[in-house]
Design a protein around this motif. Structure first.
Motif, PDB file in Angstrom:
ATOM      1  N   GLY A  36       0.784  -1.224   0.000  1.00 41.38           N
ATOM      2  CA  GLY A  36       0.000   0.000   0.000  1.00 41.38           C
ATOM      3  C   GLY A  36       0.815   1.272   0.000  1.00 41.38           C
ATOM      4  N   ASP A  77       0.605  -2.910  -6.625  1.00 41.15           N
ATOM      5  CA  ASP A  77      -0.294  -2.958  -5.463  1.00 41.15           C
ATOM      6  C   ASP A  77      -1.600  -3.625  -5.877  1.00 41.15           C
ATOM      7  OD1 ASP A  77       1.455  -1.649  -3.779  1.00 41.15           O
ATOM      8  OD2 ASP A  77       0.612   0.332  -4.132  1.00 41.15           O
ATOM      9  N   THR A 116      -3.535  -5.036  -0.685  1.00 41.32           N
ATOM     10  CA  THR A 116      -2.816  -4.115   0.176  1.00 41.32           C
ATOM     11  C   THR A 116      -3.297  -4.195   1.627  1.00 41.32           C
ATOM     12  OG1 THR A 116      -4.372  -2.329  -0.321  1.00 41.32           O
ATOM     13  CG2 THR A 116      -2.453  -2.545  -1.767  1.00 41.32           C
TER      14      THR A 116
END
Length: 333
Positions: free
Chosen positions: A261, A293, A296
């Motif tokens: 993240g 990502d 996340t």
């Protein structure tokens, strides 16, 4: 902590409404917090749903669309959706050929998806199959689950199963392919910083600036151990060694380097370079890859690595077209 939100209580609903507002291919069932396809696929094809706590975006709602999921339901941050939500998602996904549930192995998720499957059997004519993802080699049990956690392989299974459903496979065939992909996958992650849940407003655990947590879970669960921050090459090898020790089968792999993240793509590609080198040393062909990502943990800095042992069918299904907010593929490597 600073957050872009209206209130912690509305952040999930606001985010889902925003997703539907900017993606015409999606619709929102706001009552049940279900994102589903605005234009369902044709009758007679298997539907696929997944879901879980929010905070792992783009998982799961971001993978609704052609070639992947038909619907996804969202719980509160790091909290499972309830059976009524899951049933609503199944009804949105059903095209008359049954619905596959793809479930990460966390206690709440497994229990609520099982209850939803029982409701479907009792109250509707929707045939349900369930595949549980349990690919995290870091631990056998944790705060959130009995057995291994479901992490990075979830994305890969959603893509592969979605392609099998699009090509017209039966419910039992799609479920078998999903299980095969799940069982051929192994994952392990690490954290550079803690996650901060918006409702709490502070880090979930303390991690000194010169240490990393090896084997972290996607909800901030503790990992195998902590160690001093070292080079990307050493950290990558620390993650890869247990993956290779437990990776089943023979042949080439799909390498998935996932950001948690808050780690720049620049750094994720450094990890990818080191992981590819480790595979080369082990004589394992790198056949496919995914870097970015995709599953996340809010604002956690860190990464996870997933290896999926490929066969020809799994590779073809991975290469099949997909068009979702979180992952788009054009049918080539």
């Amino acid at each position: 902590m600073k957050n872009l939100m209206n209130t912690p209580q509305t952040i999930v609903d606001d985010a889902l409404a925003g997703m539907a507002a900017v993606h015409p291919s999606l619709q929102l069932d706001a009552e049940h917090r279900v994102i589903h396809r605005a234009h369902p696929k044709k009758e007679g094809l298997v539907g696929i749903i997944s879901g879980g706590g929010s905070g792992h975006e783009p998982l799961h709602a971001g993978f609704v669309g052609e070639g992947m999921l038909d619907a996804a339901c969202s719980g509160e941050v790091f909290t499972s959706p309830v059976p009524d939500q899951i049933m609503a998602a199944a009804k949105h996904a059903d095209r008359g050929a049954g619905v596959l549930f793809i479930v990460k192995n966390y206690t709440g998720d497994v229990m609520n998806f099982e209850m939803a499957a029982e409701l479907a059997a009792a109250e509707s004519d929707i045939e349900i199959e369930t595949v549980v993802i349990a690919d995290d080699v870091a631990v056998e049990d944790s705060t959130f689950t009995a057995g291994r956690r479901g992490v990075g392989a979830t994305v890969l299974v959603e893509k592969i199963a979605g392609a099998a459903a699009e090509r017209g496979d039966s419910l039992q065939q799609v479920a078998e392919i999903a299980r095969r992909a799940a069982e051929a996958s192994r994952s392990m992650g690490m954290a550079l910083t803690s996650v901060t849940v918006p409702a709490n407003g502070k880090p979930s655990f303390d991690l000194p600036s010169d240490e990393v947590e090896i084997g972290i879970g996607i909800h901030g669960e503790p990992g195998r151990h902590r160690e001093k921050l070292t080079s990307a090459a050493e950290i990558t090898r620390t993650l890869m060694d247990p993956l290779l020790a437990e990776l089943p089968g023979e042949g080439g792999v799909l390498l998935f380097v996932n950001g948690m993240g808050a780690t720049p793509l620049l750094e994720l590609y450094v990890v990818a370079k080191e992981a590819a080198a480790v595979l080369g040393e082990a004589g394992i062909p790198l056949q496919r890859s995914l870097v970015g990502d995709y599953i996340t943990s809010l604002d956690m800095a860190g990464c996870s690595i997933t290896l999926l042992r490929l066969d020809d069918d799994l590779a073809d299904l991975w290469d099949a077209p997909a068009s979702t907010p979180g992952l788009t593929m054009g049918g080539s490597r």
